[in-house]
Design a protein around this motif. Structure first.
Motif, PDB file in Angstrom:
ATOM      1  N   THR A 149       0.829  -1.206   0.000  1.00 44.36           N
ATOM      2  CA  THR A 149       0.000   0.000   0.000  1.00 44.36           C
ATOM      3  C   THR A 149       0.863   1.256   0.000  1.00 44.36           C
ATOM      4  OG1 THR A 149      -0.146   0.165   2.413  1.00 44.36           O
ATOM      5  CG2 THR A 149      -1.833  -1.161   1.303  1.00 44.36           C
ATOM      6  N   ILE A 199      -2.178   3.827 -12.829  1.00 42.72           N
ATOM      7  CA  ILE A 199      -3.326   3.674 -11.927  1.00 42.72           C
ATOM      8  C   ILE A 199      -4.519   3.257 -12.771  1.00 42.72           C
ATOM      9  CG2 ILE A 199      -4.945   4.920 -10.449  1.00 42.72           C
ATOM     10  CD1 ILE A 199      -2.552   6.634  -9.517  1.00 42.72           C
ATOM     11  N   SER A 222      -9.026   6.988  -3.095  1.00 42.46           N
ATOM     12  CA  SER A 222      -8.472   5.641  -3.048  1.00 42.46           C
ATOM     13  C   SER A 222      -8.238   5.192  -4.482  1.00 42.46           C
ATOM     14  CB  SER A 222      -9.410   4.675  -2.320  1.00 42.46           C
ATOM     15  OG  SER A 222     -10.658   4.588  -2.987  1.00 42.46           O
ATOM     16  N   LYS A 224      -5.921   2.181  -7.273  1.00 41.17           N
ATOM     17  CA  LYS A 224      -5.217   0.906  -7.431  1.00 41.17           C
ATOM     18  C   LYS A 224      -4.299   0.980  -8.645  1.00 41.17           C
ATOM     19  CE  LYS A 224      -7.272  -2.743  -9.173  1.00 41.17           C
ATOM     20  NZ  LYS A 224      -8.094  -3.962  -9.372  1.00 41.17           N
ATOM     21  N   GLN A 228      -1.120  -3.955  -8.610  1.00 38.00           N
ATOM     22  CA  GLN A 228      -1.940  -4.390  -7.466  1.00 38.00           C
ATOM     23  C   GLN A 228      -1.527  -3.733  -6.155  1.00 38.00           C
ATOM     24  OE1 GLN A 228      -4.833  -6.237  -8.125  1.00 38.00           O
ATOM     25  NE2 GLN A 228      -4.054  -5.643 -10.129  1.00 38.00           N
ATOM     26  N   PHE A 230      -2.200  -0.853  -3.625  1.00 33.84           N
ATOM     27  CA  PHE A 230      -3.348  -0.018  -3.317  1.00 33.84           C
ATOM     28  C   PHE A 230      -2.869   1.295  -2.718  1.00 33.84           C
ATOM     29  CE2 PHE A 230      -6.267  -3.938  -2.477  1.00 33.84           C
ATOM     30  CZ  PHE A 230      -6.236  -4.221  -3.833  1.00 33.84           C
ATOM     31  N   THR A 232      -4.054   5.338  -0.975  1.00 30.99           N
ATOM     32  CA  THR A 232      -5.021   6.296  -0.460  1.00 30.99           C
ATOM     33  C   THR A 232      -4.340   7.661  -0.367  1.00 30.99           C
ATOM     34  OG1 THR A 232      -4.466   5.860   1.854  1.00 30.99           O
ATOM     35  CG2 THR A 232      -6.286   4.584   0.900  1.00 30.99           C
TER      36      THR A 232
END
Length: 324
Positions: A149, A199, A222, A224, A228, A230, A232
């Motif tokens: 992330t 993205i 948010s 992705k 893969q 992720f 925010t």
């Protein structure tokens, strides 16, 4: 061809120290001349920097056969028109970010460059800086394992003078395409795509909480990446404090750094400190010049430059419809 000869359109803040001097400081690079819609500004810039001549008109710049590349350093709402004129004149554009005010215009610029068979660059200069080159290498070397992330936070207090200003800076006007997040955080989105790929999905909310200008001042998003990973983001420009932080979480550790700063990096328990160049745009300009002269490595990516605009187009679509 032993050197790249540049002309520059616009004499704003970005041309004073960040990128303008790089055009005459890079090896194999020369600044030939400067144009501004306000001729006095161009004359003042040339007098202080002691490089280039002043063009009376944009046509004079475009007709100068000695110029091979043009740095477009104007507000975003004029990027499309200038880029198309530069390409039609057979010259290579380096466009200040964002490439254009919307993704459709970006695509048209890219298509025009293909038609006339010329390179095209957007000034995402952080890709050339040692800090971000090091981040990319450490991630590729597995310093924090598999990346899971990314968390972005960028806050700043509202400038009270904005509520009484007669003429707002471009970044607070809707014709520019968006507010301060688009202005500064588009750099963050760009280098994160450089690190993790395009993205492929984004969702979020935008609002104007301080009522100091028309464009958004608060965004939560948010998203992705194709890899893969992720992400925010929380961007707030009516906050009580200044925060500038990016955290990358992996299976074997964490990487943290200021999102817009160029000197700091922490990887697990190890701190890195990088020297800030006198002109932060110089390493990137040198890469572009080397690429044009000898095919040297250059991290510029026109596709992803356009994708940064697409990202904000998608994220801000509902808010823009509300103020249109």
């Amino acid at each position: 061809m032993k050197e790249i000869k540049w002309a520059m359109i616009g004499c704003g803040d970005v041309t004073e120290k960040k990128t303008g001097p790089a055009l005459y400081s890079a090896q194999g690079s020369r600044l030939v001349g400067v144009y501004s819609r306000t001729k006095e500004r161009a004359e003042d810039w040339v007098r202080r920097h002691q490089h280039g001549i002043v063009y009376d008109t944009i046509e004079a710049l475009l007709d100068d056969s000695s110029v091979q590349a043009v740095y477009i350093a104007t507000p975003p709402d004029s990027h499309f028109d200038y880029a198309m004129k530069v390409l039609e004149a057979g010259k290579i554009p380096l466009i200040e970010k964002p490439m254009a005010s919307d993704f459709v215009a970006c695509q048209q610029i890219i298509e025009k460059a293909k038609q006339v068979e010329l390179p095209l660059y957007v000034n995402f200069y952080r890709r050339g800086l040692e800090k971000f080159q090091t981040i990319k290498q450490l991630l590729e070397d597995g310093a924090i394992g598999e990346v899971l992330t990314v968390t972005i936070r960028h806050y700043s207090p509202l400038d009270p003078e904005l509520k009484t200003a007669n003429d707002l800076p471009w970044r607070y006007k809707k014709e520019a395409g968006g507010g301060k997040a688009l202005d500064s955080q588009i750099h963050v989105i760009d280098y994160l795509m450089w690190l993790f790929g395009d993205i492929e999905a984004v969702n979020g909310f935008a609002a104007n909480r301080a009522d100091a200008y028309e464009v958004e001042d608060t965004i939560v998003a948010s998203f992705k990446f194709k890899s893969q990973v992720f992400g925010t983001a929380t961007w707030s420009y009516a906050a009580s404090e200044y925060v500038d932080q990016v955290d990358i979480q992996g299976t074997k550790g964490t990487m943290s750094f200021s999102g817009t700063g160029v000197t700091d990096l922490r990887v697990n328990d190890e701190n890195y400190q990088f020297e800030a160049p006198d002109h932060v745009g110089l390493p990137y300009i040198q890469m572009i010049v080397d690429h044009l002269l000898s095919g040297g490595d250059c991290p510029a990516d026109t596709h992803q430059a356009a994708q940064t605009v697409y990202f904000f187009d998608q994220l801000l679509a509902d808010y823009r419809r509300g103020i249109s």
